[in-house]
Design a protein around this motif. Structure first.
Motif, short mmCIF file in Angstrom:
data_model
loop_
_atom_site.label_atom_id
_atom_site.label_comp_id
_atom_site.label_asym_id
_atom_site.label_seq_id
_atom_site.Cartn_x
_atom_site.Cartn_y
_atom_site.Cartn_z
N ILE A 17 -2.87 3.55 -14.17
CA ILE A 17 -3.19 2.16 -13.82
C ILE A 17 -3.88 2.23 -12.48
O ILE A 17 -3.33 2.78 -11.51
CB ILE A 17 -1.92 1.29 -13.75
CG1 ILE A 17 -1.20 1.30 -15.11
CG2 ILE A 17 -2.28 -0.14 -13.32
CD1 ILE A 17 0.19 0.69 -15.08
N LEU A 18 -5.09 1.69 -12.41
CA LEU A 18 -5.88 1.67 -11.18
C LEU A 18 -6.07 0.23 -10.76
O LEU A 18 -6.46 -0.61 -11.59
CB LEU A 18 -7.23 2.34 -11.41
CG LEU A 18 -8.23 2.32 -10.25
CD1 LEU A 18 -7.70 3.11 -9.06
CD2 LEU A 18 -9.58 2.85 -10.71
N GLY A 19 -5.78 -0.06 -9.49
CA GLY A 19 -5.92 -1.43 -9.03
C GLY A 19 -6.23 -1.52 -7.56
O GLY A 19 -6.45 -0.51 -6.88
N GLN A 20 -6.25 -2.77 -7.08
CA GLN A 20 -6.52 -3.05 -5.68
C GLN A 20 -5.43 -3.98 -5.15
O GLN A 20 -4.96 -4.88 -5.86
CB GLN A 20 -7.88 -3.70 -5.50
CG GLN A 20 -8.29 -3.86 -4.06
CD GLN A 20 -9.73 -4.32 -3.91
OE1 GLN A 20 -10.28 -4.93 -4.80
NE2 GLN A 20 -10.32 -4.01 -2.78
N PHE A 47 -1.59 5.09 -2.71
CA PHE A 47 -2.25 3.90 -2.18
C PHE A 47 -3.11 4.31 -0.99
O PHE A 47 -2.64 4.99 -0.07
CB PHE A 47 -1.18 2.90 -1.74
CG PHE A 47 -1.67 1.74 -0.93
CD1 PHE A 47 -2.34 0.69 -1.52
CD2 PHE A 47 -1.43 1.70 0.45
CE1 PHE A 47 -2.77 -0.39 -0.76
CE2 PHE A 47 -1.87 0.62 1.21
CZ PHE A 47 -2.54 -0.43 0.59
N CYS A 48 -4.37 3.91 -1.00
CA CYS A 48 -5.30 4.22 0.09
C CYS A 48 -5.24 3.12 1.14
O CYS A 48 -5.75 2.02 0.94
CB CYS A 48 -6.73 4.36 -0.44
SG CYS A 48 -6.99 5.76 -1.51
N GLU A 49 -4.63 3.44 2.25
CA GLU A 49 -4.52 2.51 3.37
C GLU A 49 -5.92 2.27 3.95
O GLU A 49 -6.69 3.22 4.12
CB GLU A 49 -3.60 3.16 4.41
CG GLU A 49 -3.21 2.31 5.55
CD GLU A 49 -2.20 3.04 6.43
OE1 GLU A 49 -1.24 2.39 6.84
OE2 GLU A 49 -2.37 4.25 6.71
N ALA A 50 -6.25 1.01 4.24
CA ALA A 50 -7.62 0.66 4.65
C ALA A 50 -7.78 0.44 6.15
O ALA A 50 -8.89 0.23 6.62
CB ALA A 50 -8.07 -0.60 3.90
N ALA A 78 -11.12 4.67 -1.73
CA ALA A 78 -11.50 3.28 -1.50
C ALA A 78 -10.32 2.53 -0.91
O ALA A 78 -9.21 2.55 -1.46
CB ALA A 78 -11.95 2.63 -2.81
N GLY A 79 -10.56 1.83 0.21
CA GLY A 79 -9.50 1.11 0.89
C GLY A 79 -8.78 0.13 0.00
O GLY A 79 -9.38 -0.59 -0.79
N HIS A 80 -7.45 0.13 0.16
CA HIS A 80 -6.53 -0.76 -0.55
C HIS A 80 -6.52 -0.55 -2.06
O HIS A 80 -6.04 -1.39 -2.80
CB HIS A 80 -6.79 -2.22 -0.22
CG HIS A 80 -6.27 -2.60 1.13
ND1 HIS A 80 -6.81 -3.64 1.85
CD2 HIS A 80 -5.28 -2.08 1.90
CE1 HIS A 80 -6.16 -3.75 3.00
NE2 HIS A 80 -5.23 -2.80 3.05
N SER A 81 -7.04 0.59 -2.53
CA SER A 81 -6.90 0.90 -3.95
C SER A 81 -5.59 1.64 -4.17
O SER A 81 -5.06 2.28 -3.27
CB SER A 81 -8.08 1.74 -4.45
OG SER A 81 -8.14 2.99 -3.80
N ARG A 127 -15.63 2.90 1.49
CA ARG A 127 -15.84 2.98 0.04
C ARG A 127 -15.14 1.81 -0.65
O ARG A 127 -14.08 1.38 -0.22
CB ARG A 127 -15.28 4.28 -0.51
CG ARG A 127 -15.91 5.50 0.11
CD ARG A 127 -15.32 6.76 -0.41
NE ARG A 127 -16.26 7.30 -1.40
CZ ARG A 127 -16.01 8.32 -2.19
NH1 ARG A 127 -14.84 8.93 -2.16
NH2 ARG A 127 -16.92 8.75 -3.02
N GLY A 128 -15.75 1.35 -1.75
CA GLY A 128 -15.16 0.31 -2.57
C GLY A 128 -15.36 0.61 -4.03
O GLY A 128 -16.34 1.27 -4.42
N ILE A 129 -14.43 0.15 -4.86
CA ILE A 129 -14.52 0.34 -6.30
C ILE A 129 -15.35 -0.79 -6.89
O ILE A 129 -15.01 -1.96 -6.74
CB ILE A 129 -13.12 0.37 -6.95
CG1 ILE A 129 -12.31 1.54 -6.40
CG2 ILE A 129 -13.24 0.44 -8.47
CD1 ILE A 129 -10.85 1.55 -6.86
N LEU A 130 -16.45 -0.44 -7.55
CA LEU A 130 -17.26 -1.44 -8.24
C LEU A 130 -16.73 -1.72 -9.64
O LEU A 130 -16.88 -2.81 -10.16
CB LEU A 130 -18.72 -0.98 -8.34
CG LEU A 130 -19.46 -0.79 -7.03
CD1 LEU A 130 -20.89 -0.36 -7.30
CD2 LEU A 130 -19.43 -2.07 -6.20
#
Length: 161
Positions: A17-20, A47-50, A78-81, A127-130
């Motif tokens: 499960i991948l989320g933000q 969890f990627c801390e942003a 990616a931050g907050h992912s 980085r961000g998840i599109l």
């Protein structure tokens, strides 16, 4: 800006499960949601801390799954992912509602056992998840035999009466 494809590395039978999210509290809240939804669940969570120390924070109930979650989260970067790797025999359908009820969860990108590529945009800021590429494209449209197979399959595995 640059675009990247980051493949999720995992054994074929495992679901992810991948989320933000939006807050460091995510790690503990997701852990609690998972163990409360399915007692005895095996999972790894990262969890990627942003902001702040910008670490990959992690938790879970299985060392191998935790290591997979950390490795993939670091590659996504990616931050907050967040990424949850579920143990064999545990499925997103059993935990997604609990995850969605965690107050800091913003978005679920995918919940799947399929091969996944994460589409990443990278700028000078980060980085961000599109989005994600989840599985393979369709080979056609189901016919009556396909409908019958789908209905029988769901009943055989106990999801329908």
């Amino acid at each position: 800006m640059e675009l990247h494809l980051v493949p999720i590395k995992k054994p074929a039978e495992l679901n992810i499960i991948l989320g933000q999210s939006h807050f460091i509290k995510t790690v503990e809240d997701l852990h609690e949601a998972l163990v409360n939804a399915v007692p005895g669940i095996r999972f790894g969570l990262a969890f990627c801390e942003a902001s702040g120390e910008r670490l990959v924070r992690w938790s879970g109930t299985d060392e191998t799954l935790i290591a997979l979650a950390r490795e993939n989260a670091l590659a996504i970067g990616a931050g907050h992912s967040f990424l949850i790797v579920l143990g064999n025999g545990f499925y997103p359908v059993n935990v997604l509602n609990a995850i969605k009820q965690v107050p800091e969860i913003c978005h679920i990108f995918c919940a799947t056992a399929n091969p996944v590529e994460v589409v990443i945009a990278e700028s000078s800021q980060g980085r961000g998840i599109l989005g994600v590429i989840d599985g393979l494209p369709p080979l056609g449209v189901e016919d009556e035999a396909g409908i019958a197979w789908r209905k029988e399959f769901l009943r055989r595995i106990g999801y329908k009466l």
